[in-house]
Design a protein around this motif. Structure first.
Motif, short mmCIF file in Angstrom:
data_model
loop_
_atom_site.label_atom_id
_atom_site.label_comp_id
_atom_site.label_asym_id
_atom_site.label_seq_id
_atom_site.Cartn_x
_atom_site.Cartn_y
_atom_site.Cartn_z
N PRO A 111 0.79 -1.23 0.00
CA PRO A 111 0.00 0.00 0.00
C PRO A 111 0.82 1.28 0.00
O PRO A 111 0.47 2.24 -0.68
N VAL A 112 1.91 1.32 0.75
CA VAL A 112 2.71 2.55 0.80
C VAL A 112 3.43 2.78 -0.53
O VAL A 112 3.49 3.91 -1.03
N ARG A 113 3.95 1.72 -1.12
CA ARG A 113 4.60 1.85 -2.44
C ARG A 113 3.60 2.34 -3.48
O ARG A 113 3.90 3.20 -4.31
N ARG A 120 13.58 -9.39 -7.93
CA ARG A 120 13.56 -10.84 -7.65
C ARG A 120 14.80 -11.25 -6.87
O ARG A 120 14.74 -12.10 -5.97
N ASP A 121 15.94 -10.67 -7.22
CA ASP A 121 17.18 -10.97 -6.51
C ASP A 121 17.07 -10.54 -5.05
O ASP A 121 17.43 -11.30 -4.14
N LEU A 122 16.56 -9.33 -4.82
CA LEU A 122 16.44 -8.83 -3.45
C LEU A 122 15.47 -9.66 -2.63
O LEU A 122 15.65 -9.84 -1.42
N THR A 123 14.42 -10.15 -3.27
CA THR A 123 13.41 -10.94 -2.55
C THR A 123 14.02 -12.21 -1.96
O THR A 123 13.66 -12.62 -0.86
N ARG A 139 14.84 -3.68 2.44
CA ARG A 139 14.46 -4.37 1.21
C ARG A 139 13.28 -3.69 0.51
O ARG A 139 13.33 -3.40 -0.69
N ASP A 140 12.21 -3.41 1.26
CA ASP A 140 11.03 -2.80 0.64
C ASP A 140 11.37 -1.43 0.05
O ASP A 140 10.90 -1.08 -1.03
N GLU A 141 12.17 -0.66 0.78
CA GLU A 141 12.53 0.68 0.32
C GLU A 141 13.36 0.62 -0.95
O GLU A 141 13.21 1.46 -1.85
N ALA A 142 14.25 -0.37 -1.05
CA ALA A 142 15.05 -0.52 -2.27
C ALA A 142 14.16 -0.89 -3.46
O ALA A 142 14.32 -0.36 -4.56
N ILE A 143 13.20 -1.79 -3.22
CA ILE A 143 12.29 -2.18 -4.30
C ILE A 143 11.41 -0.99 -4.70
O ILE A 143 11.09 -0.82 -5.88
N PHE A 184 22.66 3.91 -4.24
CA PHE A 184 23.97 3.74 -3.59
C PHE A 184 24.87 2.78 -4.36
O PHE A 184 25.63 2.01 -3.77
N GLY A 185 24.74 2.81 -5.66
CA GLY A 185 25.62 2.02 -6.51
C GLY A 185 25.01 0.73 -7.02
O GLY A 185 25.26 0.32 -8.15
N ALA A 186 24.22 0.05 -6.21
CA ALA A 186 23.63 -1.22 -6.62
C ALA A 186 22.39 -1.49 -5.78
O ALA A 186 22.29 -1.03 -4.65
N PRO A 187 21.46 -2.28 -6.31
CA PRO A 187 20.24 -2.57 -5.55
C PRO A 187 20.51 -3.21 -4.19
O PRO A 187 19.84 -2.89 -3.21
N ARG A 188 21.48 -4.11 -4.12
CA ARG A 188 21.77 -4.73 -2.83
C ARG A 188 22.31 -3.72 -1.84
O ARG A 188 22.03 -3.80 -0.63
N ALA A 189 23.07 -2.76 -2.32
CA ALA A 189 23.56 -1.70 -1.45
C ALA A 189 22.39 -0.89 -0.90
O ALA A 189 22.35 -0.53 0.28
N ALA A 190 21.40 -0.62 -1.76
CA ALA A 190 20.23 0.13 -1.32
C ALA A 190 19.43 -0.67 -0.30
O ALA A 190 18.93 -0.13 0.69
N ALA A 191 19.29 -1.97 -0.54
CA ALA A 191 18.55 -2.82 0.41
C ALA A 191 19.25 -2.86 1.76
O ALA A 191 18.60 -2.85 2.81
N TYR A 192 20.58 -2.88 1.75
CA TYR A 192 21.34 -2.88 3.01
C TYR A 192 21.17 -1.57 3.75
O TYR A 192 20.95 -1.55 4.96
#
Length: 401
Positions: A260-262, A333-336, A313-317, A301-309
């Motif tokens: 819902p927030v996304r 899908r990778d982050l999930t 996770r939700d914020e990066a997606i 921040f350079g890469a999706p995994r960096a953003a998730a860290y």
């Protein structure tokens, strides 16, 4: 749905439900509303509401005599919560409205089932069923409307809206969840009375809006609402469904539950000031507001995994989907499936390498962490090498100062 009876469903066999209805007495208990509607549609039911012509005090006495726990959760409005063998059910005495102001109603109790049905919002929500036999009681054509996926107010739509202005948003939410077609008179009434939404608490608006955006047909219905000017009185910042449509598609392809927030962020411009204003106006939680504002930034921040860290996770997606990155689906899908790691070293390890407690260690640890993230989160051996290099550099800098 002529001649329809309630099909079997798991909730009809909940422990203690038979004992509860038997305690109320034959003909004094009917399941009403969502449980009936959803069972007819084959949707799982998690909550059961029972309507009864019995006075609330009589309800409490009968249930207590049967050894069923009773909590007077809304006695003034005729509602008690019954706990029977672990099954929790709300039991409400039939009611009729005496006075309404668009936000709340003053009610009187009645023993007339049709009168109770007449005060409800939509025909598909005014279906009653005998929990034992499955016999359905339909006073306003709800079965036919459910069969046609037709969302329609009971009686005069303008009167229903005058009783509770929130029914405007509920109309569109139910249309997005269950409907193929809106009732023309109901739609016109919602359009004509959209300004009534301004009288509602923003918390009630937010609750309905967050439910609406995750409904299965949200994009089509919200587009309809924009055409009709429904949002203009309370959230004029919503002007397009283009980004929402993209997010809905990506969530489905990535196998993610609707968020819902996304989805609310997708309806707003990518502007932090607007996100902050809307979040405050709707009185969202601090966590929801922070996320809504963060979703206006595209930085990964350079890469999706960096953003998730760094963000979660939700914020990066959010950022992957809202800013239409070419690899958004693959990255999501990778982050999930990725377990976000913890930095496998502490400040103590840097102190053992000769650094002093305090700011020196904190700065060095941030440097180690940044290098670890930039290298794709390598394991302990590589982190130890990074820590050695960072500590050596810090010690050299200190000795040359």
């Amino acid at each position: 749905m002529v001649g329809v009876t309630l099909p079997d469903a798991p909730w009809r066999h909940w422990p203690g439900l038979d004992r509860l209805t038997a305690a109320l007495g034959e003909g004094n208990a009917r399941v009403v509303g969502g449980a009936v509607r959803d069972t007819l549609l084959g949707i799982p039911v998690s909550d059961v509401d029972i309507a009864t012509p019995l006075d609330p005090q009589d309800v409490m006495q009968r249930l207590e005599r049967a050894g069923i726990k009773v909590i007077p959760t809304g006695l003034a409005h005729g509602t008690v919560t019954a706990v029977s063998s672990g099954t929790v059910v709300e039991v409400t005495t039939l009611r009729r409205d005496l006075e309404t102001d668009g936000r709340r109603a003053t009610v009187a109790f009645t023993d007339d089932w049709r009168e109770d049905a007449a005060r409800r919002d939509f025909t598909i929500n005014a279906l009653y069923a005998d929990p034992a036999t499955g016999a359905i009681f339909d006073y306003f054509g709800g079965l036919a409307d459910l069969d046609a996926r037709h969302v329609r107010f009971i009686g005069d739509p303008l009167r229903r809206i005058a009783e509770d202005h929130l029914r405007i948003l509920r109309f569109f939410r139910f249309l997005a969840r269950f409907g193929d077609s809106p009732d023309a008179a109901s739609l016109d009434a919602c359009t004509a009375r959209a300004n009534d939404l301004m009288a509602l608490s923003r918390e009630r608006i937010a609750d309905e809006l967050l439910k609406l955006v995750v409904a299965k047909d949200a994009v089509r219905v919200i587009a309809m609402m924009l055409e009709r000017g429904i949002f203009r009185p309370v959230i004029p910042e919503i002007t397009s469904v283009e980004r929402l449509a993209r997010v809905v598609s990506l969530e489905a392809e990535a196998g993610l539950e609707p968020d819902p927030v996304r989805r609310l962020a997708a309806l707003l411009p990518a502007d932090a000031a607007i996100a902050e204003s809307v979040g405050a106006r709707l009185k969202l939680s601090n966590v929801q507001r922070k996320r809504l504002i963060a979703a206006t930034e595209a930085e990964l921040f350079g890469a999706p995994r960096a953003a998730a860290y760094r963000l979660g996770r939700d914020e990066a997606i959010d950022r992957l989907f809202l800013f239409d990155r070419p690899t958004a689906l693959v990255d999501a899908r990778d982050l999930t499936g990725w377990e976000i790691p913890r930095l496998p070293i502490s400040g103590g390890a840097l102190i053992q390498r000769g650094l002093s407690k305090g700011p020196d260690v904190a700065r060095a640890l941030r440097t180690v962490e940044s290098q670890w993230i930039a290298e794709g989160f390598p394991g302990e051996d590589r982190v130890a090498q990074i820590a050695d290099a960072v500590a050596d550099q810090a010690l050299r800098s200190r000795s040359s100062a």
